[in-house]
Design an enzyme around this catalytic site. Structure first.
Site, PDB file in Angstrom:
ATOM      1  N   ALA A   1       0.780  -1.247   0.000  1.00  0.00           N
ATOM      2  CA  ALA A   1       0.000   0.000   0.000  1.00  0.00           C
ATOM      3  C   ALA A   1       0.810   1.294   0.000  1.00  0.00           C
ATOM      4  CB  ALA A   1      -0.923   0.014   1.212  1.00  0.00           C
TER       5      ALA A   1
ATOM      6  N   PRO B   1       3.265   4.419  -0.855  1.00  0.00           N
ATOM      7  CA  PRO B   1       2.940   5.461   0.116  1.00  0.00           C
ATOM      8  C   PRO B   1       1.458   5.782   0.261  1.00  0.00           C
ATOM      9  CG  PRO B   1       3.751   6.450  -1.912  1.00  0.00           C
ATOM     10  CD  PRO B   1       3.848   4.966  -2.101  1.00  0.00           C
TER      11      PRO B   1
ATOM     12  N   GLY C   1      -1.250   6.263  -2.254  1.00  0.00           N
ATOM     13  CA  GLY C   1      -2.112   6.970  -3.206  1.00  0.00           C
ATOM     14  C   GLY C   1      -3.376   6.187  -3.512  1.00  0.00           C
ATOM     15  N   LYS C   2      -3.196   4.900  -3.773  1.00  0.00           N
ATOM     16  CA  LYS C   2      -4.380   4.105  -4.139  1.00  0.00           C
ATOM     17  C   LYS C   2      -5.217   3.797  -2.903  1.00  0.00           C
ATOM     18  CE  LYS C   2      -2.261   2.401  -8.252  1.00  0.00           C
ATOM     19  NZ  LYS C   2      -0.823   2.469  -7.966  1.00  0.00           N
TER      20      LYS C   2
ATOM     21  N   ASP D   1       2.128  -2.957   4.175  1.00  0.00           N
ATOM     22  CA  ASP D   1       3.360  -2.861   3.378  1.00  0.00           C
ATOM     23  C   ASP D   1       4.466  -3.465   4.220  1.00  0.00           C
ATOM     24  OD1 ASP D   1       4.157  -0.961   0.715  1.00  0.00           O
ATOM     25  OD2 ASP D   1       5.824  -1.600   1.994  1.00  0.00           O
TER      26      ASP D   1
ATOM     27  N   CYS E   1       2.650  -0.334 -12.378  1.00  0.00           N
ATOM     28  CA  CYS E   1       2.848   0.862 -13.204  1.00  0.00           C
ATOM     29  C   CYS E   1       3.945   0.551 -14.221  1.00  0.00           C
ATOM     30  CB  CYS E   1       3.191   2.070 -12.343  1.00  0.00           C
ATOM     31  SG  CYS E   1       4.604   1.820 -11.273  1.00  0.00           S
TER      32      CYS E   1
HETATM   33  N1  SAM Z   1       0.040   1.094  -3.831  1.00  0.00           N
HETATM   34  C1  SAM Z   1       1.040   2.120  -3.577  1.00  0.00           C
HETATM   35  C2  SAM Z   1       0.458   3.489  -3.872  1.00  0.00           C
HETATM   36  O1  SAM Z   1      -0.501   3.588  -4.657  1.00  0.00           O
HETATM   37  O2  SAM Z   1       0.954   4.478  -3.330  1.00  0.00           O
HETATM   38  C3  SAM Z   1       2.329   1.874  -4.351  1.00  0.00           C
HETATM   39  C4  SAM Z   1       2.898   0.503  -4.083  1.00  0.00           C
HETATM   40  S1  SAM Z   1       4.502   0.263  -4.738  1.00  0.00           S
HETATM   41  C5  SAM Z   1       4.153  -0.023  -6.400  1.00  0.00           C
HETATM   42  C6  SAM Z   1       4.903  -1.337  -4.169  1.00  0.00           C
HETATM   43  C7  SAM Z   1       5.044  -1.470  -2.673  1.00  0.00           C
HETATM   44  O3  SAM Z   1       5.177  -2.869  -2.387  1.00  0.00           O
HETATM   45  C8  SAM Z   1       6.256  -0.825  -2.035  1.00  0.00           C
HETATM   46  O4  SAM Z   1       5.835   0.126  -1.099  1.00  0.00           O
HETATM   47  C9  SAM Z   1       6.993  -1.976  -1.344  1.00  0.00           C
HETATM   48  O5  SAM Z   1       7.517  -1.611  -0.085  1.00  0.00           O
HETATM   49  C10 SAM Z   1       5.888  -2.985  -1.185  1.00  0.00           C
HETATM   50  N2  SAM Z   1       6.291  -4.384  -1.038  1.00  0.00           N
HETATM   51  C11 SAM Z   1       7.309  -5.045  -1.614  1.00  0.00           C
HETATM   52  N3  SAM Z   1       7.330  -6.333  -1.204  1.00  0.00           N
HETATM   53  C12 SAM Z   1       6.275  -6.498  -0.364  1.00  0.00           C
HETATM   54  C13 SAM Z   1       5.779  -7.584   0.403  1.00  0.00           C
HETATM   55  N4  SAM Z   1       6.380  -8.776   0.384  1.00  0.00           N
HETATM   56  N5  SAM Z   1       4.679  -7.379   1.173  1.00  0.00           N
HETATM   57  C14 SAM Z   1       4.097  -6.161   1.226  1.00  0.00           C
HETATM   58  N6  SAM Z   1       4.541  -5.097   0.545  1.00  0.00           N
HETATM   59  C15 SAM Z   1       5.619  -5.254  -0.259  1.00  0.00           C
END
Ligand code: SAM
Length: 447
Positions: A272, A274, A276-277, A292, A387
């Site tokens: 989740a 930072p 936004g969604k 996260d 993305c």
């Molecule tokens: N959904 C977010 C937003 O809209 O702001 C952006 C998410 S970003 C694409 C991917 C996120 O996945 C990162 O914050 C990262 O820390 C997290 N992440 C990576 N591996 C993970 C795991 N095993 N479990 C949970 N989160 C994870």
């Protein structure tokens, strides 16, 4: 030097010093947004804009700038210390791409910074190189489209160099999109993106009225997904402190529309931060568990939720390999990905993407899907999104998942614009066609 000139020079140093600092941090592996946050603090609005534009411009145009600078350096360009290289790139970027900065100001400020960095010899070196650049009319403009390069449009190496993209990626894009679209995509990535704002605690119409009242020009984003402005600093727009809006590209905001969640559903947002969604979906869901794995990113998520959330979102540090809840009505996996759809906003990401990273992420995405689906309740929704523009992170993951789990099927939103969906009904946004960041999402229903 006259007193006036000396004062102008001193004033001009701060944004350039900040830009140099941002570049040094990005080279050390820090994300550009974080580097900007620290380095621009204390500058006034105009200087912040200039520093941001210069640092991002150098990252976007690095190969073209290097190609212009290398022949002007009498020793080997690759042996020039990295910080001086960045200083020269910053100076060159101002000379070839920023009409509003006179060449002498670009040279004088660069020379002063070089002296600060490496004493008079470094100052003399930077002076000689930038003066040669400024006085060589035959130098191609890194921001223009020289005719001779047009002939090379099919050549991945030339395109990769001209647009500072990894060659392997340009080769893939040429194969997939063809020459014309790839060129448009690269040009999009090189453009400075506009700030796009989305409603959070206030409606868009109210926000627009407030901004117009404050003399801030706005226009609607594509597909009505937000409001665009030429302002650069969201914190300075009315409504920021109250959480009235959030900064989010239309492509990301459109996900909430595409997800088409049932009212009051409980949502597990598995990756989740930072947020936004989370914020966009939290306006519709009954409750959101926003997990996260990264603790410091969860701190940022919690901060963002406090500012702009609906109060129904709950941040938790949780690894999506082990979902921290029982089955719920909707699960979003906004997976970690290469981010190749967001190079315009994150020019620093280009240098981090490698075939190995793609392979690693492909594995991680598959693994996470295999875990998070277990907490989709019967009849519930699983939304998978990235993305990225790369099929291995998108359609390929979905097809593989559906092959393994016949209890799930695609159920695209019926109200979503078909122009933004693939034939199979996945949200498929590509910058060169839709003029926004790239994004992908699939909406799957569990039987
Ligand atoms: N959904 C977010 C937003 O809209 O702001 C952006 C998410 S970003 C694409 C991917 C996120 O996945 C990162 O914050 C990262 O820390 C997290 N992440 C990576 N591996 C993970 C795991 N095993 N479990 C949970 N989160 C994870």
């Amino acid at each position: 030097m006259s007193v006036n000139k000396a004062m102008t020079l001193t004033r001009g140093l701060a944004p350039r010093r900040a830009a140099l600092h941002v570049l040094a941090q990005v080279r050390a592996g820090r994300p550009m947004d974080a580097a900007l946050d620290g380095a621009l603090r204390g500058l006034d609005e105009a200087d912040r804009r200039l520093a941001h534009e210069m640092a991002a411009g150098v990252l976007r145009r690095q190969s073209a700038l290097d190609a212009q600078l290398a022949p002007l350096v009498t020793r080997d360009w690759t042996k020039v210390p990295p910080r001086l290289q960045d200083l020269l790139r910053l100076g060159a970027y101002q000379i070839v791409s920023l009409d509003r900065v006179p060449a002498h100001a670009a040279v004088d400020t660069s020379v002063s910074l070089a002296r600060e960095e490496g004493g008079p010899r470094a100052g003399g070196f930077v002076n000689a190189v930038l003066r040669r650049l400024g006085s060589s009319p035959g130098q191609p403009d890194a921001s223009a489209d020289p005719a001779e390069l047009a002939d090379l449009s099919a050549d991945a190496a030339a395109l990769a160099e001209r647009h500072s993209h990894p060659r392997w990626l340009v080769e893939r894009w040429l194969e997939r999109f063809g020459t014309g679209e790839t060129r448009r995509l690269l040009e999009w990535n090189d453009r400075r993106p506009r700030l796009v704002l989305q409603a959070a605690r206030e409606g868009l119409a109210d926000l627009e009225r407030r901004w117009r009242g404050a003399g801030i020009a706005t226009e609607p984003a594509p597909y009505g997904a937000g409001i665009m402005t030429d302002r650069r600093r969201p914190e300075e727009l009315p409504g920021f402190a109250e959480g009235g809006f959030l900064v989010q590209d239309p492509a990301q905001a459109l996900l909430a529309w595409y997800a088409d969640l049932p009212p009051d559903v409980t949502l597990y947002d598995a990756a989740a931060a930072p947020g936004g969604k989370t914020i966009a979906l939290g306006r519709e869901a009954g409750l959101v568990v926003a997990g996260d794995v990264n603790r410091s990113r969860v701190t940022r998520l919690a901060h963002n939720l406090r500012r702009a959330g609906s109060g129904r979102e709950h941040p938790v540090v949780a690894d999506a390999h082990r979902p921290p809840l029982r089955p719920v009505g909707a699960v979003l996996l906004d997976a970690p990905c290469l981010g190749t759809g967001t190079f315009a906003r994150h020019p620093d990401a280009r240098s981090r993407v490698t075939p190995e990273a793609l392979e690693r992420l492909r594995g991680l995405q598959g693994e996470l899907l295999e875990r998070v689906y277990t907490v989709v309740a019967p009849g519930g929704l699983l939304i998978y999104s990235t993305c990225s523009l790369e099929p291995e992170e998108n359609e390929w993951q979905v097809e593989r998942f559906l092959d393994r789990h016949p209890g799930f099927r695609r159920e695209p939103s019926e109200t979503f614009p078909p122009a933004l969906m693939s034939e199979k009904g996945d949200l498929t946004i590509v910058p060169q066609r839709h003029e926004m960041d790239g994004a992908f999402a699939a909406r799957l229903r569990r039987a």
